[in-house]
Design a protein around this motif. Structure first.
Motif, PDB file in Angstrom:
ATOM      1  N   LEU A   1       0.830  -1.199   0.000  1.00 19.23           N
ATOM      2  CA  LEU A   1       0.000   0.000   0.000  1.00 19.23           C
ATOM      3  C   LEU A   1       0.870   1.257   0.000  1.00 19.23           C
ATOM      4  O   LEU A   1       0.542   2.243  -0.656  1.00 19.23           O
ATOM      5  CB  LEU A   1      -0.942  -0.016   1.202  1.00 19.23           C
ATOM      6  CG  LEU A   1      -2.018   1.060   1.231  1.00 19.23           C
ATOM      7  CD1 LEU A   1      -2.868   1.038  -0.033  1.00 19.23           C
ATOM      8  CD2 LEU A   1      -2.897   0.871   2.462  1.00 19.23           C
TER       9      LEU A   1
ATOM     10  N   THR B   1       1.937   1.583  -3.708  1.00 18.37           N
ATOM     11  CA  THR B   1       0.902   1.911  -4.692  1.00 18.37           C
ATOM     12  C   THR B   1       0.191   3.214  -4.400  1.00 18.37           C
ATOM     13  O   THR B   1      -0.349   3.830  -5.307  1.00 18.37           O
ATOM     14  CB  THR B   1      -0.177   0.805  -4.755  1.00 18.37           C
ATOM     15  OG1 THR B   1      -0.869   0.749  -3.505  1.00 18.37           O
ATOM     16  CG2 THR B   1       0.415  -0.535  -5.114  1.00 18.37           C
TER      17      THR B   1
ATOM     18  N   THR C   1      -5.562   2.679  -2.814  1.00 20.18           N
ATOM     19  CA  THR C   1      -6.071   1.751  -3.819  1.00 20.18           C
ATOM     20  C   THR C   1      -7.091   0.820  -3.172  1.00 20.18           C
ATOM     21  O   THR C   1      -7.300   0.848  -1.960  1.00 20.18           O
ATOM     22  CB  THR C   1      -4.921   0.945  -4.457  1.00 20.18           C
ATOM     23  OG1 THR C   1      -5.421   0.248  -5.599  1.00 20.18           O
ATOM     24  CG2 THR C   1      -4.294  -0.037  -3.488  1.00 20.18           C
ATOM     25  N   THR C   2      -7.703  -0.016  -3.969  1.00 25.56           N
ATOM     26  CA  THR C   2      -8.654  -1.000  -3.459  1.00 25.56           C
ATOM     27  C   THR C   2      -7.934  -2.296  -3.097  1.00 25.56           C
ATOM     28  O   THR C   2      -6.812  -2.544  -3.556  1.00 25.56           O
ATOM     29  CB  THR C   2      -9.728  -1.319  -4.517  1.00 25.56           C
ATOM     30  OG1 THR C   2      -9.087  -1.929  -5.651  1.00 25.56           O
ATOM     31  CG2 THR C   2     -10.483  -0.071  -4.944  1.00 25.56           C
TER      32      THR C   2
ATOM     33  N   LYS D   1      -7.109  -4.256  -6.328  1.00 29.61           N
ATOM     34  CA  LYS D   1      -5.924  -3.796  -7.060  1.00 29.61           C
ATOM     35  C   LYS D   1      -4.652  -4.092  -6.271  1.00 29.61           C
ATOM     36  O   LYS D   1      -3.635  -4.477  -6.850  1.00 29.61           O
ATOM     37  CB  LYS D   1      -6.037  -2.299  -7.351  1.00 29.61           C
ATOM     38  CG  LYS D   1      -7.085  -1.977  -8.391  1.00 29.61           C
ATOM     39  CD  LYS D   1      -7.221  -0.481  -8.585  1.00 29.61           C
ATOM     40  CE  LYS D   1      -8.346  -0.147  -9.561  1.00 29.61           C
ATOM     41  NZ  LYS D   1      -8.586   1.305  -9.608  1.00 29.61           N
ATOM     42  N   LEU D   2      -4.703  -3.916  -4.953  1.00 30.23           N
ATOM     43  CA  LEU D   2      -3.526  -4.197  -4.126  1.00 30.23           C
ATOM     44  C   LEU D   2      -3.180  -5.679  -4.179  1.00 30.23           C
ATOM     45  O   LEU D   2      -2.006  -6.040  -4.257  1.00 30.23           O
ATOM     46  CB  LEU D   2      -3.757  -3.740  -2.690  1.00 30.23           C
ATOM     47  CG  LEU D   2      -2.574  -3.902  -1.739  1.00 30.23           C
ATOM     48  CD1 LEU D   2      -1.351  -3.130  -2.235  1.00 30.23           C
ATOM     49  CD2 LEU D   2      -2.966  -3.441  -0.334  1.00 30.23           C
TER      50      LEU D   2
ATOM     51  N   GLU E   1      -1.235  -6.321  -7.205  1.00 32.53           N
ATOM     52  CA  GLU E   1       0.094  -5.717  -7.103  1.00 32.53           C
ATOM     53  C   GLU E   1       1.054  -6.561  -6.271  1.00 32.53           C
ATOM     54  O   GLU E   1       2.220  -6.713  -6.611  1.00 32.53           O
ATOM     55  CB  GLU E   1      -0.029  -4.314  -6.501  1.00 32.53           C
ATOM     56  CG  GLU E   1       1.263  -3.601  -6.297  1.00 32.53           C
ATOM     57  CD  GLU E   1       1.925  -3.136  -7.585  1.00 32.53           C
ATOM     58  OE1 GLU E   1       3.153  -2.954  -7.558  1.00 32.53           O
ATOM     59  OE2 GLU E   1       1.249  -2.956  -8.609  1.00 32.53           O
TER      60      GLU E   1
ATOM     61  N   ASP F   1     -14.449   4.462  -2.405  1.00 26.31           N
ATOM     62  CA  ASP F   1     -13.603   4.679  -3.579  1.00 26.31           C
ATOM     63  C   ASP F   1     -14.349   5.598  -4.543  1.00 26.31           C
ATOM     64  O   ASP F   1     -15.417   5.241  -5.037  1.00 26.31           O
ATOM     65  CB  ASP F   1     -13.296   3.340  -4.254  1.00 26.31           C
ATOM     66  CG  ASP F   1     -12.335   3.463  -5.419  1.00 26.31           C
ATOM     67  OD1 ASP F   1     -12.061   4.601  -5.854  1.00 26.31           O
ATOM     68  OD2 ASP F   1     -11.855   2.431  -5.896  1.00 26.31           O
TER      69      ASP F   1
ATOM     70  N   ASP G   1     -13.830   6.215  -7.506  1.00 27.63           N
ATOM     71  CA  ASP G   1     -13.870   5.673  -8.870  1.00 27.63           C
ATOM     72  C   ASP G   1     -14.855   4.516  -9.026  1.00 27.63           C
ATOM     73  O   ASP G   1     -15.172   4.131 -10.148  1.00 27.63           O
ATOM     74  CB  ASP G   1     -12.473   5.201  -9.293  1.00 27.63           C
ATOM     75  CG  ASP G   1     -11.465   6.330  -9.295  1.00 27.63           C
ATOM     76  OD1 ASP G   1     -11.864   7.487  -9.573  1.00 27.63           O
ATOM     77  OD2 ASP G   1     -10.294   6.072  -8.986  1.00 27.63           O
TER      78      ASP G   1
ATOM     79  N   ARG H   1     -11.651   2.114  -0.705  1.00 29.54           N
ATOM     80  CA  ARG H   1     -10.265   2.529  -0.917  1.00 29.54           C
ATOM     81  C   ARG H   1      -9.488   2.374   0.379  1.00 29.54           C
ATOM     82  O   ARG H   1      -9.953   2.762   1.452  1.00 29.54           O
ATOM     83  CB  ARG H   1     -10.211   3.971  -1.389  1.00 29.54           C
ATOM     84  CG  ARG H   1      -8.785   4.444  -1.640  1.00 29.54           C
ATOM     85  CD  ARG H   1      -8.772   5.772  -2.293  1.00 29.54           C
ATOM     86  NE  ARG H   1      -9.018   5.541  -3.720  1.00 29.54           N
ATOM     87  CZ  ARG H   1      -8.936   6.478  -4.644  1.00 29.54           C
ATOM     88  NH1 ARG H   1      -8.664   7.702  -4.320  1.00 29.54           N
ATOM     89  NH2 ARG H   1      -9.142   6.186  -5.901  1.00 29.54           N
TER      90      ARG H   1
ATOM     91  N   THR I   1      -6.049   3.395   2.424  1.00 30.12           N
ATOM     92  CA  THR I   1      -5.077   4.482   2.460  1.00 30.12           C
ATOM     93  C   THR I   1      -4.255   4.359   3.727  1.00 30.12           C
ATOM     94  O   THR I   1      -4.809   4.114   4.805  1.00 30.12           O
ATOM     95  CB  THR I   1      -5.795   5.847   2.459  1.00 30.12           C
ATOM     96  OG1 THR I   1      -6.677   5.912   1.340  1.00 30.12           O
ATOM     97  CG2 THR I   1      -4.808   6.998   2.409  1.00 30.12           C
TER      98      THR I   1
END
Length: 128
Positions: free
Chosen positions: A26, A29, A32-33, A36-37, A40, A66, A68, A74, A76
């Protein structure tokens, strides 16, 4: 050498070898969600979510909607999470430096050059 275990042994950051990759990922990146993490860092999304619960309880990350994707959350890092990562990365750099200081200079330079190449190629492969 148990690298992550050794880094976490000081006990000033309440992490373990399972949660460290989530926090570190985290930090790399940015917000992120979990989905997605997980891509990654190569850990299943459900595991990322479970570890995120623990990190949130420790005050190292926070969840928010989030912007988006209304269905997603999300992740953080908090200020405390950023500080924890900085301490751990400092320890990691120190661990590498102590090991490399014991090597012949030529071997240490070759290792560093190889590691830099590895990271650059990995990032290029991921399309960054």
């Amino acid at each position: 050498m148990r690298l992550f275990g050794d880094l976490l042994a000081a006990g000033d950051v309440n992490l373990d070898e399972a949660t460290y990759p989530v926090l570190s990922g985290l930090a790399r990146t940015g917000p992120t969600t979990a989905r997605k993490l997980s891509t990654e860092i190569g850990i299943d999304r459900s595991v990322v979510s479970r570890h995120s619960d623990r990190l949130e309880a420790l005050g190292l990350l926070r969840r928010s909607a989030d912007p988006d994707d209304a269905r997603a959350t999300r992740l953080t890092l908090t200020d405390e999470g950023h500080a924890a990562i900085e301490r751990l990365r400092g320890r990691l750099a120190g661990a590498f430096q102590r090991r490399l200081d014991a090597w012949p200079a030529e071997d240490a330079r070759a290792f560093v050059a190889g590691m830099e190449r590895f990271v650059e190629e990995n990032l290029a492969e991921r399309g960054r």
